[in-house]
Motif scaffolding. Structure first.
Motif, PDB file in Angstrom:
ATOM      1  N   TYR A   1       9.793   9.635  19.499  1.00 14.15           N
ATOM      2  CA  TYR A   1      11.002   9.271  20.252  1.00 14.15           C
ATOM      3  C   TYR A   1      11.085  10.215  21.438  1.00 14.15           C
ATOM      4  CZ  TYR A   1      15.954   7.974  20.994  1.00 14.15           C
ATOM      5  OH  TYR A   1      17.142   7.516  21.513  1.00 14.15           O
ATOM      6  N   VAL A   2      10.904   9.676  22.640  1.00 13.63           N
ATOM      7  CA  VAL A   2      10.842  10.495  23.845  1.00 13.63           C
ATOM      8  C   VAL A   2      11.998  10.110  24.757  1.00 13.63           C
ATOM      9  CG1 VAL A   2       9.450  11.150  25.838  1.00 13.63           C
ATOM     10  CG2 VAL A   2       8.335  10.625  23.660  1.00 13.63           C
ATOM     11  N   LEU A   3      12.760  11.101  25.186  1.00 12.20           N
ATOM     12  CA  LEU A   3      13.909  10.845  26.051  1.00 12.20           C
ATOM     13  C   LEU A   3      13.761  11.566  27.380  1.00 12.20           C
ATOM     14  CD1 LEU A   3      16.876   9.798  26.485  1.00 12.20           C
ATOM     15  CD2 LEU A   3      17.605  12.045  25.639  1.00 12.20           C
ATOM     16  N   SER A   4      13.997  10.832  28.447  1.00 12.20           N
ATOM     17  CA  SER A   4      14.141  11.425  29.768  1.00 12.20           C
ATOM     18  C   SER A   4      15.589  11.208  30.193  1.00 12.20           C
ATOM     19  CB  SER A   4      13.192  10.762  30.773  1.00 12.20           C
ATOM     20  OG  SER A   4      13.496  11.172  32.096  1.00 12.20           O
ATOM     21  N   ALA A   5      16.343  12.296  30.418  1.00 11.50           N
ATOM     22  CA  ALA A   5      17.736  12.195  30.847  1.00 11.50           C
ATOM     23  C   ALA A   5      17.932  13.118  32.035  1.00 11.50           C
ATOM     24  CB  ALA A   5      18.682  12.579  29.715  1.00 11.50           C
ATOM     25  N   GLU A   6      18.424  12.581  33.135  1.00 10.09           N
ATOM     26  CA  GLU A   6      18.583  13.396  34.331  1.00 10.09           C
ATOM     27  C   GLU A   6      19.892  13.090  35.040  1.00 10.09           C
ATOM     28  OE1 GLU A   6      15.977  12.515  37.639  1.00 10.09           O
ATOM     29  OE2 GLU A   6      15.400  10.606  36.710  1.00 10.09           O
TER      30      GLU A   6
END
Length: 359
Positions: A223-228
């Protein structure tokens, strides 16, 4: 979404099934003994700390436990032999479901006592568990609605995540160590905004741990999250999340979420609070007009039930499809509507007008 899904594809190719073994007898009568009511228990298995939850119902719905050192739930299938509760460990691998152990538990006062046995029957470890009232545990993170909700709805996830997290980049990012999920913060921001960002991170951290529990051997790459942070102004903060995951099944998947938050209250700001006329239907029309999609993609995006998520960028209001089937996710391009093109739709008396249309 498409940026991160590729990171999890390798899991499907690189995982291997657990060693096969002839499982010990761990089947009894359907249901659980009359004494085995729902609850959370904390204790040791072979000397190592574990937490176990029995759900409501005769079938022990949502029975599962985890070793503290790993923090990944193991599904338990309950049956019983007279007054003995049997809990069969089952994990899902790419080659199917496998039994990895058996818990045999008896009532011991208000707690549980018994043993765990390996599938081949060659290893047995003692188990001692005491009831745990999770609602009485202190909050080790800043108090927030999401943290309290998690404690009530998913006590095992609460036990894993209710611990100090790691600040990074001078406080501009926070990492939850067990799941590996990172999420942005706004140093010097309001407590309410910090709580809202923490609650979003809680959702993803719980999702990540649940994903790893569904597939044996899965790690942080499951489970990979990119949050910016994509926009900030005196009253507004916008974040764009893109998550990709593979928790078993036919293929990896993912989803995107755009957030527009009030910096003072931490509450989500609907698009209509800034541009009253931008209803979901109108947003779909504007998206399709500016998307430039053709062929199959245009046909898919013209669906009147298309759902869009919105976030702010310096260039304008960004719209991303969120309801496309997996086979056409490549059509889910983000389209940005410049603020200038929306100026006549904005409310000049609105709270956020000057943040986007300064004099």
């Amino acid at each position: 979404m498409r940026r991160v899904v590729g990171a999890v594809v390798g899991l499907a190719l690189g995982s291997s099934a657990l060693a096969q073994g002839a499982p010990v007898a761990c089947r009894g009568q359907p249901g659980v003994p009359a004494w085995a009511g729902p609850g959370v228990f904390w204790g040791t298995l072979g000397g190592g700390p574990v937490a176990l939850r029995l759900g409501p119902g005769d079938d022990g719905e949502r029975a599962r436990y985890f070793y503290e050192r790993r923090g990944v739930n193991i599904t338990l299938v309950p049956t019983h032999q007279r007054e003995t509760l049997l809990l069969r460990e089952e994990v899902w691998t790419l080659s199917g479901t496998e039994v990895t152990g058996c818990l045999r538990l008896e009532r011991a006062g208000t707690g549980l006592r018994g043993s765990w046995t390996s599938p081949d029957g060659k290893r047995t470890l003692p188990v001692t568990l005491a009831p745990l009232d999770v609602t009485r545990l202190p909050l080790n993170l800043p108090d927030s609605p999401g943290l309290r909700k998690l404690r009530a709805s998913d006590p095992l996830a609460f036990l894993k995540l209710n611990r100090a997290w790691v600040k990074e980049a001078g406080g501009a990012s926070v990492r939850e160590s067990l799941s590996g999920i990172r999420y942005p913060r706004l140093p010097g921001g309001s407590a309410a905004l910090d709580a809202a960002l923490q609650d979003r991170q809680l959702v993803h951290a719980a999702n990540a741990l649940d994903c790893r529990a569904r597939l044996a051997g899965a790690g942080e790459e499951a489970y990979v999250l990119s949050a910016e942070v994509t926009f900030r102004s005196p009253r507004l903060l916008s974040v764009f999340e893109s998550a990709g995951y593979f928790c078993g099944g036919a293929h990896p998947d993912g989803f995107d979420v755009g957030l527009i938050l009030d910096r003072a209250t931490g509450r989500e700001v609907p698009v209509t609070a800034i541009w009253p006329g931008l209803t979901p239907m109108r947003l779909r029309t504007l998206y399709l007009t500016r998307s430039g999609a053709d062929g199959e993609c245009r046909e898919v995006l013209a669906d009147p039930d298309l759902k869009l998520t919105a976030h702010l960028t310096p260039g304008g209001l960004a719209l991303t499809p969120t309801s496309l089937p997996h086979v056409v996710t490549a059509c889910a391009d983000t389209v940005t509507l410049p603020f200038a093109s929306l100026g006549d739709r904005a409310n000049p008396q609105g709270t956020y007008f000057r943040d986007l249309y300064p004099r």
